[in-house]
Design an enzyme around this catalytic site. Structure first.
Site, PDB file in Angstrom:
ATOM      1  N   ILE A 128       0.851  -1.185   0.000  1.00  0.00           N
ATOM      2  CA  ILE A 128       0.000   0.000   0.000  1.00  0.00           C
ATOM      3  C   ILE A 128       0.888   1.237   0.000  1.00  0.00           C
ATOM      4  O   ILE A 128       1.832   1.331   0.794  1.00  0.00           O
ATOM      5  CB  ILE A 128      -0.955  -0.028   1.203  1.00  0.00           C
ATOM      6  CG1 ILE A 128      -1.987  -1.138   0.958  1.00  0.00           C
ATOM      7  CG2 ILE A 128      -1.659   1.314   1.376  1.00  0.00           C
ATOM      8  CD1 ILE A 128      -2.536  -1.756   2.174  1.00  0.00           C
ATOM      9  N   ASN A 183      -4.481  -6.423  14.525  1.00  0.00           N
ATOM     10  CA  ASN A 183      -3.416  -5.461  14.818  1.00  0.00           C
ATOM     11  C   ASN A 183      -2.696  -5.755  16.134  1.00  0.00           C
ATOM     12  O   ASN A 183      -1.665  -5.154  16.407  1.00  0.00           O
ATOM     13  CB  ASN A 183      -3.965  -4.031  14.830  1.00  0.00           C
ATOM     14  CG  ASN A 183      -3.892  -3.374  13.463  1.00  0.00           C
ATOM     15  OD1 ASN A 183      -3.194  -3.859  12.567  1.00  0.00           O
ATOM     16  ND2 ASN A 183      -4.603  -2.275  13.294  1.00  0.00           N
ATOM     17  N   TYR A 184      -3.258  -6.657  16.940  1.00  0.00           N
ATOM     18  CA  TYR A 184      -2.524  -7.123  18.120  1.00  0.00           C
ATOM     19  C   TYR A 184      -1.986  -8.517  17.804  1.00  0.00           C
ATOM     20  O   TYR A 184      -2.277  -9.491  18.473  1.00  0.00           O
ATOM     21  CB  TYR A 184      -3.423  -7.147  19.353  1.00  0.00           C
ATOM     22  CG  TYR A 184      -3.945  -5.788  19.782  1.00  0.00           C
ATOM     23  CD1 TYR A 184      -3.254  -4.622  19.460  1.00  0.00           C
ATOM     24  CD2 TYR A 184      -5.122  -5.658  20.527  1.00  0.00           C
ATOM     25  CE1 TYR A 184      -3.720  -3.374  19.853  1.00  0.00           C
ATOM     26  CE2 TYR A 184      -5.601  -4.415  20.927  1.00  0.00           C
ATOM     27  CZ  TYR A 184      -4.892  -3.274  20.587  1.00  0.00           C
ATOM     28  OH  TYR A 184      -5.359  -2.047  20.989  1.00  0.00           O
TER      29      TYR A 184
HETATM   30  P1  FDA Z   1       4.447  -2.442  10.621  1.00  0.00           P
HETATM   31  O1  FDA Z   1       5.206  -1.582   9.678  1.00  0.00           O
HETATM   32  O2  FDA Z   1       5.227  -3.309  11.543  1.00  0.00           O
HETATM   33  O3  FDA Z   1       3.397  -3.296   9.807  1.00  0.00           O
HETATM   34  C1  FDA Z   1       2.457  -4.161  10.401  1.00  0.00           C
HETATM   35  C2  FDA Z   1       1.978  -5.198   9.377  1.00  0.00           C
HETATM   36  O4  FDA Z   1       1.416  -4.530   8.245  1.00  0.00           O
HETATM   37  C3  FDA Z   1       3.109  -6.052   8.802  1.00  0.00           C
HETATM   38  O5  FDA Z   1       2.580  -7.309   8.445  1.00  0.00           O
HETATM   39  C4  FDA Z   1       3.525  -5.294   7.578  1.00  0.00           C
HETATM   40  O6  FDA Z   1       4.184  -6.081   6.609  1.00  0.00           O
HETATM   41  C5  FDA Z   1       2.195  -4.774   7.063  1.00  0.00           C
HETATM   42  N1  FDA Z   1       2.358  -3.507   6.357  1.00  0.00           N
HETATM   43  C6  FDA Z   1       2.869  -2.361   6.865  1.00  0.00           C
HETATM   44  N2  FDA Z   1       2.853  -1.408   5.935  1.00  0.00           N
HETATM   45  C7  FDA Z   1       2.311  -1.943   4.829  1.00  0.00           C
HETATM   46  C8  FDA Z   1       2.037  -1.426   3.531  1.00  0.00           C
HETATM   47  N3  FDA Z   1       2.333  -0.161   3.217  1.00  0.00           N
HETATM   48  N4  FDA Z   1       1.502  -2.254   2.607  1.00  0.00           N
HETATM   49  C9  FDA Z   1       1.217  -3.547   2.921  1.00  0.00           C
HETATM   50  N5  FDA Z   1       1.449  -4.079   4.139  1.00  0.00           N
HETATM   51  C10 FDA Z   1       1.994  -3.279   5.087  1.00  0.00           C
HETATM   52  N6  FDA Z   1      -3.721  -0.461  17.397  1.00  0.00           N
HETATM   53  C11 FDA Z   1      -4.939   0.134  17.519  1.00  0.00           C
HETATM   54  O7  FDA Z   1      -5.874  -0.231  16.818  1.00  0.00           O
HETATM   55  N7  FDA Z   1      -5.117   1.151  18.401  1.00  0.00           N
HETATM   56  C12 FDA Z   1      -4.111   1.627  19.174  1.00  0.00           C
HETATM   57  O8  FDA Z   1      -4.308   2.564  19.949  1.00  0.00           O
HETATM   58  C13 FDA Z   1      -2.828   1.009  19.062  1.00  0.00           C
HETATM   59  N8  FDA Z   1      -1.785   1.429  19.830  1.00  0.00           N
HETATM   60  C14 FDA Z   1      -0.557   0.820  19.714  1.00  0.00           C
HETATM   61  C15 FDA Z   1       0.508   1.249  20.506  1.00  0.00           C
HETATM   62  C16 FDA Z   1       1.758   0.648  20.389  1.00  0.00           C
HETATM   63  C17 FDA Z   1       2.875   1.128  21.261  1.00  0.00           C
HETATM   64  C18 FDA Z   1       1.950  -0.415  19.476  1.00  0.00           C
HETATM   65  C19 FDA Z   1       3.299  -1.084  19.350  1.00  0.00           C
HETATM   66  C20 FDA Z   1       0.890  -0.833  18.689  1.00  0.00           C
HETATM   67  C21 FDA Z   1      -0.365  -0.236  18.796  1.00  0.00           C
HETATM   68  N9  FDA Z   1      -1.447  -0.660  18.018  1.00  0.00           N
HETATM   69  C22 FDA Z   1      -2.663  -0.039  18.146  1.00  0.00           C
HETATM   70  C23 FDA Z   1      -1.272  -1.784  17.084  1.00  0.00           C
HETATM   71  C24 FDA Z   1      -0.988  -1.289  15.671  1.00  0.00           C
HETATM   72  O9  FDA Z   1      -2.199  -0.899  15.085  1.00  0.00           O
HETATM   73  C25 FDA Z   1      -0.364  -2.409  14.816  1.00  0.00           C
HETATM   74  O10 FDA Z   1       0.840  -2.827  15.390  1.00  0.00           O
HETATM   75  C26 FDA Z   1      -0.149  -1.953  13.369  1.00  0.00           C
HETATM   76  O11 FDA Z   1      -0.127  -3.057  12.521  1.00  0.00           O
HETATM   77  C27 FDA Z   1       1.129  -1.165  13.226  1.00  0.00           C
HETATM   78  O12 FDA Z   1       1.277  -0.650  11.944  1.00  0.00           O
HETATM   79  P2  FDA Z   1       2.755  -0.203  11.476  1.00  0.00           P
HETATM   80  O13 FDA Z   1       2.672   0.308  10.101  1.00  0.00           O
HETATM   81  O14 FDA Z   1       3.361   0.672  12.524  1.00  0.00           O
HETATM   82  O15 FDA Z   1       3.525  -1.583  11.586  1.00  0.00           O
END
Ligand code: FDA
Length: 516
Positions: A225, A456-457
């Site tokens: 994405i 997401n968890y």
């Molecule tokens: P990351 O980059 O690690 O990606 C997560 C997953 O999505 C992976 O499988 C990755 O390959 C895939 N992905 C990422 N970008 C992509 C793209 N551009 N295209 C395709 N696939 C892609 N949730 C919630 O609903 N409410 C909340 O308040 C919180 N709070 C929170 C606090 C903290 C401290 C943490 C560590 C986590 C949360 N979360 C949350 C959970 C959060 O929603 C979840 O970890 C997300 O997947 C994080 O997205 P990122 O892009 O940061 O992660």
């Protein structure tokens, strides 16, 4: 190994033929886009968004052969085409907050990481009430950009400002205003992504099936994405926050018990969420559980107090417990800052990494008092636990389970997130063991058939794809039904259609239906 280096060499060659302008290895642009294990910034970039220290360990955690940090869409297209051609698996990273590190760790070697750190631009159109947000932008950046232009607009997504919108929106995404407006994924109007053929698709060209799947089904099974178009929502100029904590000695259990039945029923302008942690009891020698009730209300303190008097007088909330502030100040507050801190802290990407393990549950019937007492006992016996209880209902109950791929709607009283934190690697097994026991203790008290979980968890304990063969539908159902309920079937159909060779895969990606 030799075969790893052959495929990465071929990959790099392929990449330079697709990026003719940057084909020279000494070209500063290409050396910025392509980081091999020998590049000086490889380690610092890899570590830059790692949130969970369990996946930082240098020796035992598999590392990508190459990290790509594309600046342009064409770089992402080339990365997909060339890794597919050379049978390199890719992982896509936006904010890096994946609980199991799936955006930057893989058991299938060799693999590369596409890190969207340079895809952070955000364009907010207040007049038309939408924004285009690139996948590598963080929640904090989005909130900040909205607040720059309006005090009465916001967006319903999570509380932690460093979370990336790439992962978060594609898995659902909820926060303080989701009882009023639904999830982040419910408010997506359009998206741009690169598919397995290296083509750029938008909502129209991807079709409604795929657009449905990437809203709650996780982006990582379907493509890369690039950006989201989201609908902004309206918030009042002032909102109200209150916080009250009670220990077990102070009657926390009966307050909690009442909350179980009203949290999801109360007016949708109120998000009354609960956290539990272990603290010292009054005599200072024993441990007890402290239950905290934090309100976020889309309105004035006065109205919040009267709403609480009507629905939850036992808590005893008074004006003195309430603080009025702007919506963006409440964002600061829920991010752990003071409401008076400068807004710029929201765009700070510095991460407080720690060791942690998390799991999730949904609750459809109040947990009995004996069930709660057993839970408190377990919390007191453990160390470093933190539970977050999020009331559902409101808008979440109005949206149908099949509207988007995220399925947890009507019938849920609340969701639970169990977290446990620790400080050093040698404590890891103990804490993970404790968490697994807690999870099995909770089984009779939470949703059943399936026992539901929030994507997401992410929790790899609930099941994983097999490494070298296609995982069957029935095997993948063990976790697929937990995350997606009845939507799992449709996700598998969409996956089979758009990525039949299962190029976009990880430990919990949607499997491909095998033809007989
Ligand atoms: P990351 O980059 O690690 O990606 C997560 C997953 O999505 C992976 O499988 C990755 O390959 C895939 N992905 C990422 N970008 C992509 C793209 N551009 N295209 C395709 N696939 C892609 N949730 C919630 O609903 N409410 C909340 O308040 C919180 N709070 C929170 C606090 C903290 C401290 C943490 C560590 C986590 C949360 N979360 C949350 C959970 C959060 O929603 C979840 O970890 C997300 O997947 C994080 O997205 P990122 O892009 O940061 O992660």
């Amino acid at each position: 190994s030799t075969s790893n280096s052959i495929s990465t060499d071929n990959f790099l060659q392929c990449l330079s033929s697709h990026l003719p302008h940057h084909s020279d290895q000494n070209d500063p642009v290409s050396s910025e886009i392509i980081l091999t294990k020998n590049s000086s910034s490889y380690s610092s970039l890899l570590q830059s968004s790692i949130r969970n220290l369990r996946f930082l360990n240098t020796s035992s955690v598999p590392k990508p052969e190459i990290i790509l940090t594309p600046f342009e869409k064409s770089h992402v297209q080339a990365a997909v085409v060339c890794s597919k051609q050379n049978e390199l698996q890719i992982r896509v990273r936006s904010g890096g907050h994946d609980y199991e590190g799936l955006s930057y760790v893989s058991d299938s070697l060799p693999f590369i990481v596409i890190d969207l750190v340079n895809f952070q631009s955000i364009r907010v159109d207040i007049e038309e009430e939408f924004a285009w947000v690139e996948a590598g932008a963080s929640l904090g950046e989005l909130y900040y950009k909205i607040a720059e232009k309006s005090r009465v607009h916001g967006f319903p997504a999570g509380s932690c400002p460093t979370v990336g919108v790439g992962g978060h929106f594609s898995g659902g995404g909820f926060g303080t205003i989701f009882r009023k407006y639904g999830l982040a994924a419910d408010n997506i109007l359009d998206a741009e992504m690169v598919n397995v053929h290296g083509e750029i698709l938008n909502r129209k060209s991807m079709g409604e099936d795929l657009f449905w799947a990437i809203r709650g089904g996780g982006g990582s099974s379907f493509g890369v994405i690039l950006s989201w178009k989201v609908k902004l929502v309206r918030v009042p100029p002032n909102v109200t926050i209150s916080h009250m904590g009670k220990t077990l000695e102070e009657g926390a259990t009966s307050l909690f018990n009442k909350w179980q039945t009203i949290g999801s029923q109360i007016h949708e302008d109120l998000f009354l969420h609960v956290t539990t942690e272990v603290s010292e009891s009054i005599n200072g020698t024993d441990k007890t559980v402290k239950v905290s009730f934090t309100s976020f209300f889309l309105g004035s303190a006065e109205n919040l107090v009267s709403l609480m008097e009507e629905n939850f007088p036992e808590l005893g909330l008074q004006l003195g417990n309430c603080t009025e502030m702007s919506w963006i100040q409440s964002v600061l507050y829920f991010a752990g800052y003071s409401a008076d801190d400068p807004l710029e802290v929201l765009v700070n990407r510095t991460i407080n990494a720690g060791f942690f393990k998390a799991k999730s549950d949904y609750v459809t019937k109040p947990i009995s008092l004996t069930g709660l007492e057993g839970l408190w006992q377990r919390l007191v016996q453990g160390e470093g636990s933190f539970l977050i209880w999020s009331p559902y209902g409101g808008r979440m109950s109005e949206i149908s389970e099949s509207e988007i791929a995220f399925p947890h709607r009507r019938g849920n009283l609340y969701g639970i997130q169990y977290l446990v934190y620790w400080n050093s690697e040698n404590e890891t097994d103990n804490h993970i063991g404790w968490m697994r026991e807690l999870y099995s203790y909770m089984e009779p008290h939470v949703s059943k058939s399936p026992r539901a979980a929030y994507l997401n968890y992410r929790d790899l304990d609930i099941g994983m794809n097999e490494r070298f063969v296609n995982t069957s539908y029935s095997k993948a159902s063990t976790w697929g039904l937990k995350y997606f309920k009845h939507n799992f079937k449709r996700l598998v159909r969409v996956k089979t259609k758009v990525d039949p060779c299962n190029f976009f895969r990880n430990e919990q990606s949607i499997p491909v239906l095998q033809s007989r």
